[in-house]
Design an enzyme around this catalytic site. Structure first.
Site, PDB file in Angstrom:
ATOM      1  N   LYS A  13       0.840  -1.213   0.000  1.00 16.28           N
ATOM      2  CA  LYS A  13       0.000   0.000   0.000  1.00 16.28           C
ATOM      3  C   LYS A  13       0.866   1.250   0.000  1.00 16.28           C
ATOM      4  CE  LYS A  13       0.783   1.362   4.495  1.00 16.28           C
ATOM      5  NZ  LYS A  13       1.727   2.423   4.798  1.00 16.28           N
ATOM      6  N   ASP A 139      -2.217  -1.650  10.443  1.00 14.32           N
ATOM      7  CA  ASP A 139      -2.330  -1.613   8.978  1.00 14.32           C
ATOM      8  C   ASP A 139      -2.930  -2.892   8.385  1.00 14.32           C
ATOM      9  OD1 ASP A 139      -1.355   0.904   8.617  1.00 14.32           O
ATOM     10  OD2 ASP A 139       0.657   0.290   7.994  1.00 14.32           O
TER      11      ASP A 139
END
Ligand code: ATP
Length: 290
Positions: A13, A139
């Site tokens: 990401k 995350d």
């Protein structure tokens, strides 16, 4: 019946927007962040192993394969939490640079939750998957959602997938300067001059994404962790400035760094800049929203 070995991709990401809004009583920071899944990915292969055994291997010698590995943590949590008589052999083929702000470990953990759910036939609900993800790290949750773009709040673990069809091109430059997330957040309170970036900016960023306005996205890139990242690694300011000269649309750090990325107008521009930086940096990627 034994399930045949299978592989799943585990994506990296970027944070297009990362605003720290405060500190929580539990010690974590409160965030407003925009996650973007990119097509840079590891591959994880799952196969059965004797009951109670979790055997991790990885083709990158820098990644620990014991209980420090987030994939191991996910497997251990599932074994205990679901109280099942299974084992797993898990191999990680690494492409995502390690400790680079790209959340490779977190993504691997999310893929492990999904892979082990399938390998062990657990039939986990999405709520249960999320509970395990949050126990591993902030995350991890984003990667459980099959979405290219999402807004993250709380510790970054409260996820709202975006419907935007925007697909951006980027160049990532990953310098050899691993930064530990805990060190960056540790410095954050000492270096941040204010926590007042207006919420209007994230609203504008969401609008730019909805309108597929890559220039608007580039202009609005934000990462509040930039100050502590540069306090820890001052030489990264030169790299960022160099990338800005090549890609004026917008440049930022991802997560807690040290990866610096640019928003580019096209694949051709991403490849052109990749070519230039590949002469001085070993890990340079042209990537796209995935
Ligand atoms: P963070 O999610 O903390 O921002 P990051 O994206 O900067 O992390 P990672 O690649 O996830 O970086 O690695 C952070 C640390 O996690 C490294 O020191 C690494 O040894 C450890 N780690 C544990 N499991 C893994 C894994 N499966 N893949 C990569 N690193 C892992």
């Amino acid at each position: 019946m034994s399930v045949k070995p299978f592989s799943l991709p585990s994506y990296a990401k970027l944070n297009l927007f990362l605003h720290v809004t405060g500190r929580r009583p539990d010690g974590f920071h409160e965030l407003v962040t925009l996650f973007e899944r990119i097509d840079l990915h590891d591959d994880i292969t799952f196969s059965p192993a004797p009951v109670g055994e979790i055997i991790i291997s990885c083709d990158d010698g820098r990644v620990p394969c014991d209980e420090r590995n987030l994939v191991y943590k996910a497997a251990a949590l599932l074994l205990k939490g679901e109280n099942v008589a299974h084992g797993a052999r898990i191999h990680i083929t690494k492409r995502i640079p390690v400790a680079a702000g790209l959340a490779g470990g977190s993504s691997n953990a999310a893929t492990a939750i999904m892979g082990l759910d399938r390998l062990w036939g657990l039939g986990l609900s999405s709520v249960r998957r999320l509970t395990y993800a949050r126990k591993i790290g902030s995350d991890v949750a984003f990667f459980l959602y099959d979405t290219p773009l999402a807004l993250g709040t709380g510790r970054g673990d409260r996820i709202k997938p975006l419907t935007s069809q925007a697909r951006l091109w980027h160049v990532l430059v990953v310098p050899r300067a691993p930064v530990l997330t805990k060190d960056v957040y540790g410095l954050f309170g000492k270096t941040a001059s204010c926590l007042t970036k207006p919420d209007a900016d994230v609203t504008m960023m969401l609008r730019s994404l909805k309108q597929k306005d890559f220039a608007g996205v580039g202009r609005l890139l934000l990462n509040d962790l930039e100050v502590p990242i540069l306090a820890l690694k001052p030489h990264l300011a030169r790299l960022k400035a160099r990338l800005v000269r090549q890609s004026p649309a917008g440049v930022s750090f991802s997560g807690s760094g040290p990866t610096v990325f640019a928003v580019t107008a096209s694949e051709a521009e991403a490849l052109r800049i990749k070519d230039i930086f590949s002469r001085t940096y070993r890990q340079v990627f042209a990537v796209r929203t995935f």
